[in-house]
Design a protein around this motif. Structure first.
Motif, short mmCIF file in Angstrom:
data_model
loop_
_atom_site.label_atom_id
_atom_site.label_comp_id
_atom_site.label_asym_id
_atom_site.label_seq_id
_atom_site.Cartn_x
_atom_site.Cartn_y
_atom_site.Cartn_z
N ASP A 184 0.67 -1.11 0.25
CA ASP A 184 -0.38 -0.18 -0.33
C ASP A 184 1.13 1.40 0.30
O ASP A 184 0.55 2.56 0.71
CB ASP A 184 -1.05 0.20 0.99
N LEU A 185 2.42 1.26 -0.62
CA LEU A 185 2.41 2.37 -1.08
C LEU A 185 1.52 3.46 -1.63
O LEU A 185 0.74 3.94 -2.51
CB LEU A 185 3.25 2.52 -1.79
N PRO A 186 2.47 4.64 -1.33
CA PRO A 186 1.31 5.80 -1.77
C PRO A 186 1.23 6.36 -2.91
O PRO A 186 2.52 6.05 -3.55
CB PRO A 186 1.66 7.24 -0.06
N VAL A 191 4.87 6.83 -4.31
CA VAL A 191 6.11 7.39 -3.22
C VAL A 191 5.87 9.08 -3.03
O VAL A 191 5.16 9.28 -2.61
CB VAL A 191 7.49 6.84 -3.64
N THR A 192 5.42 9.14 -4.18
CA THR A 192 5.62 10.72 -4.56
C THR A 192 4.97 11.32 -5.92
O THR A 192 4.67 10.39 -6.84
CB THR A 192 7.36 11.87 -4.44
N VAL A 252 12.27 5.13 3.86
CA VAL A 252 12.91 5.66 4.98
C VAL A 252 11.89 6.26 5.65
O VAL A 252 11.81 6.51 7.30
CB VAL A 252 14.54 6.16 5.34
N LYS A 253 11.31 7.51 4.93
CA LYS A 253 10.76 8.32 5.82
C LYS A 253 9.18 7.80 5.88
O LYS A 253 8.23 8.01 6.67
CB LYS A 253 10.29 9.82 4.18
N LEU A 254 8.65 7.00 4.50
CA LEU A 254 7.48 6.33 4.56
C LEU A 254 7.62 5.19 5.72
O LEU A 254 6.84 4.51 5.73
CB LEU A 254 7.83 5.45 3.32
N LYS A 255 8.84 4.83 6.48
CA LYS A 255 8.83 3.81 7.00
C LYS A 255 8.88 2.62 6.56
O LYS A 255 8.27 1.43 7.31
CB LYS A 255 7.93 3.99 8.39
#
Length: 345
Positions: A184-186, A191-192, A252-255
């Motif tokens: 479930d990546l944004p 990602v961006t 990393v920011k998205l954990k």
């Protein structure tokens, strides 16, 4: 024939040639529209091994020819039979080369059609539009309609191992499909924000490397793996963009990844671990199944990691059961409290 009649005959011929060239250019433009990017699985070790072994088995082993007798006692009929045999061998070799060339050209065409279909699927995925079988057949073209199941299977495999998305049929009567991300990546896996490609496949490969290295992989090992995928530090990748920023900052920011300094190292060295979000959204078994599919094998082939993944599945099931029991007990306790309060009232 009079000169005027000759010219009048030539003009239609020239027009026909011009029209033919225009049609060919148009067809080439349509074909190249969907083959801008040649897709291949990032690290299909099994396929690589098979390809190498096939190359070895397909190579012609040259045996030393036996020296032909040059004495005058050899009769003419024997010479003719030798020439005939040699001619037959040469014809067989020539036909064999022609056959292999035909097979290779057919394989190249199927690969091209697969790449075109993958490009089409990615466009539909980015626009979040339903995918219709009729549209896919148009991309493949009627000539290859009988090979469509094979082309679709290869395209689906590439979509899964490169981008981490599954092609699923949602309505067989209408022939409609949808692409579903494995994690479930944004931004639909990108990602961006933007119109780039999904990064789910790369993330799952990285999680696989970390798991295979004992749940912790040094930065050197990560880049060693990425280099095999032709992804290099400091060089923008046509699918994954700037790789260092992606894996050491964005993920990393998205954990999904944890990036930390190795203790007591000077100069400082770094290592990667699974982030809390990776633990929540996937499991060691799912990553192992993905890794096995990429390498065209089965999860149990990685025996030690397979056993660890099984233990992880059991622990997850036990934790879920404990959580459900706790929730049920809490629910019963709350119900009793409500009954007690109503009776006092």
């Amino acid at each position: 024939m009079p000169r005027g009649q000759k010219n009048s005959l030539r003009v239609p011929e020239k027009r026909q040639q011009t029209r033919g060239q225009t049609r060919r250019q148009g067809a080439q433009a349509t074909a190249t529209k969907w083959k801008k990017v040649a897709f291949s699985s990032p690290l299909v070790l099994g396929a690589t091994i098979q390809k190498k072994s096939a190359e070895r088995s397909g190579s012609i082993l040259k045996k030393p020819r036996r020296a032909l007798s040059t004495t005058t006692s050899v009769d003419v009929s024997h010479k003719k039979s030798c020439k005939g045999a040699k001619s037959k061998i040469e014809k067989k070799q020539s036909s064999s080369r022609g056959l292999s060339s035909t097979v290779r050209s057919r394989t190249d065409l199927l690969t091209m059609k697969t790449n075109m279909l993958v490009q089409f699927l990615m466009e539909m995925y980015k626009m979040q539009k339903p995918i219709m079988k009729a549209d896919m057949l148009k991309i493949v073209q009627k000539r290859y309609e009988n090979r469509f199941p094979e082309i679709l299977r290869k395209a689906s495999f590439n979509m899964e191992v490169v981008f981490g998305v599954d092609l699923k049929e949602i309505d067989s009567s209408k022939g409609s499909y949808i692409l579903v991300s494995k994690m479930d990546l944004p931004n639909n896996g990108r990602v961006t924000r933007g119109r780039g490609f999904p990064k789910t496949g790369l993330l799952m490969n990285l999680l696989g490397v970390i798991f295979m290295k004992g749940n912790c992989a040094t930065e050197e090992k990560i880049w060693e793996f990425l280099n095999k995928m032709r992804i290099y530090d400091g060089k923008k990748h046509f699918i994954f963009g700037e790789p260092r920023k992606l894996i050491t900052q964005d993920l990393v920011k998205l954990k999904y990844l944890e990036y930390r300094q190795v203790p007591n190292t000077y100069p400082a060295r770094y290592e990667f671990l699974w982030g809390p979000r990776a633990h929540a959204e996937t499991s060691k078994m799912k990553i192992l199944e993905f890794w096995a599919k990429v390498n065209q094998t089965v999860p149990s082939a990685f025996q030690f990691r397979y056993e660890e993944a099984l233990r992880d599945e059991q622990e997850r099931a036990l934790a879920a059961a404990t959580f459900n029991d706790g929730s049920d007990a809490m629910g019963r306790k709350c119900s009793k409290a409500k009954v007690s309060s109503s009776s006092h009232a």
